[in-house]
Design an enzyme around this catalytic site. Structure first.
Site, mmCIF file in Angstrom:
data_model
loop_
_atom_site.group_PDB
_atom_site.id
_atom_site.type_symbol
_atom_site.label_atom_id
_atom_site.label_comp_id
_atom_site.label_asym_id
_atom_site.label_seq_id
_atom_site.Cartn_x
_atom_site.Cartn_y
_atom_site.Cartn_z
ATOM 1 N N GLY A 33 47.567 15.944 55.127
ATOM 2 C CA GLY A 33 47.359 14.671 54.446
ATOM 3 C C GLY A 33 47.784 13.550 55.734
ATOM 4 O O GLY A 33 48.124 13.831 56.572
ATOM 5 N N THR A 35 49.686 10.920 55.664
ATOM 6 C CA THR A 35 51.424 10.756 56.110
ATOM 7 C C THR A 35 51.738 11.933 56.739
ATOM 8 O O THR A 35 52.513 11.851 57.650
ATOM 9 C CB THR A 35 51.908 10.661 54.724
ATOM 10 N N ASP A 85 55.754 17.391 53.072
ATOM 11 C CA ASP A 85 54.298 17.115 52.707
ATOM 12 C C ASP A 85 54.436 15.724 51.894
ATOM 13 O O ASP A 85 55.415 15.262 51.347
ATOM 14 C CB ASP A 85 53.985 18.087 51.562
ATOM 15 N N LYS A 98 49.399 16.035 43.767
ATOM 16 C CA LYS A 98 48.946 16.032 45.092
ATOM 17 C C LYS A 98 47.432 16.701 45.131
ATOM 18 O O LYS A 98 47.026 17.242 43.905
ATOM 19 C CB LYS A 98 50.065 17.416 45.760
ATOM 20 N N GLY A 99 46.664 16.835 46.210
ATOM 21 C CA GLY A 99 45.410 17.582 46.222
ATOM 22 C C GLY A 99 44.439 16.711 46.734
ATOM 23 O O GLY A 99 43.136 17.050 46.732
ATOM 24 N N GLY A 100 44.705 15.367 46.980
ATOM 25 C CA GLY A 100 43.627 14.542 47.301
ATOM 26 C C GLY A 100 43.032 15.031 48.674
ATOM 27 O O GLY A 100 41.764 14.753 48.711
ATOM 28 N N GLY A 101 43.563 15.688 49.521
ATOM 29 C CA GLY A 101 43.218 16.457 50.736
ATOM 30 C C GLY A 101 42.767 17.831 50.601
ATOM 31 O O GLY A 101 41.910 18.408 51.371
ATOM 32 N N GLU A 107 49.320 24.275 49.147
ATOM 33 C CA GLU A 107 50.463 23.342 49.164
ATOM 34 C C GLU A 107 51.671 23.629 47.928
ATOM 35 O O GLU A 107 52.772 23.943 48.220
ATOM 36 C CB GLU A 107 50.083 22.174 48.896
#
Length: 225
Positions: A33, A35, A85, A98-101, A107
């Site tokens: 991601g 960040t 992360d 999580k998981g937008g990417g 992960e």
């Protein structure tokens, strides 16, 4: 600070946090991601000497090419000492979405294999009730429609992430409007639907440390043990 500045500052802070723990025996886990990419920049610049890095995606692996650090597979190591992360959403109980990417499955595997999970976020990602960010679910292609119908029966609105295939060769459904009162239970319920590979709720294994950037400062939150 704008959002990009926050991401950069929180990544710098995370790197300084983990630096004293890095040695020749350290296995570092790296997520995926925007960040996390700033954290990788710090790692590339510092040229640290560690045993290796395990990445949650091919994209992160490529970003580490100039670091000189050995990129390893999880099967090659005893486990991960520190995993770093970002998150798309977090609450006060250190539960995450999580998981937008699209790397949620790897992960979650790396998080579950880690002794310490440091999550790096900016304050826009906070929500006491998770679900404002659409919940990603990695699914088998053959089961996508059946899973979507089940999600609708649960009150959610599934949206197929078009033109996207995960590093595992699967598809993503992003679920809007799902009521997530008890994230731990919802995580298990979703994973019990046939054809679901993994979902983006990180509630069974939460973050251990959340480093958060605000407009004024960096805040480090540690989970009570």
């Amino acid at each position: 600070m704008n959002q990009d500045e926050k991401k950069k500052k929180v990544a710098e802070s995370a790197f300084l946090t983990v630096l004293p723990s890095l040695n020749k025996e350290t296995v570092l886990g790296i997520g995926t991601g925007s960040t996390t990419n700033y954290f990788i920049e710090e790692l590339n610049r510092a040229k640290v000497s560690i045993k290796g890095v395990v990445c949650s995606s091919e994209a992160s692996k490529e970003n580490l090419e100039t670091s000189g650090i050995k990129v390893m597979q999880l099967n090659e190591v005893h486990g991960i000492d520190i995993y770093v992360d970002g998150a798309d959403e977090f609450n006060s109980r250190f539960e995450l979405i999580k998981g937008g990417g699209g790397a949620l499955t790897r992960e979650k595997i790396l998080v579950n294999s880690s002794d310490r999970f440091i999550c790096i976020v900016d304050d826009t990602k906070f929500s006491e009730l998770l679900g404002k960010f659409p919940l990603p679910i990695e699914v088998l292609e053959v089961a996508r429609s059946a899973i979507s119908r089940e999600i609708m029966r649960m009150g959610g609105k599934p949206v197929y992430r078009q033109n996207f295939v995960t590093d595992n060769g699967h598809q993503i459904i992003d679920v809007h409007n799902l009521k997530i009162d008890i994230p731990y239970e919802m995580e298990a319920t979703l994973n019990n639907i046939p054809g679901v590979i993994e979902n983006g709720l990180f509630a069974k294994r939460t973050a251990d440390v959340i480093i958060q950037a605000t407009d004024l400062k960096i805040i480090t939150l540690k989970k009570d043990t």
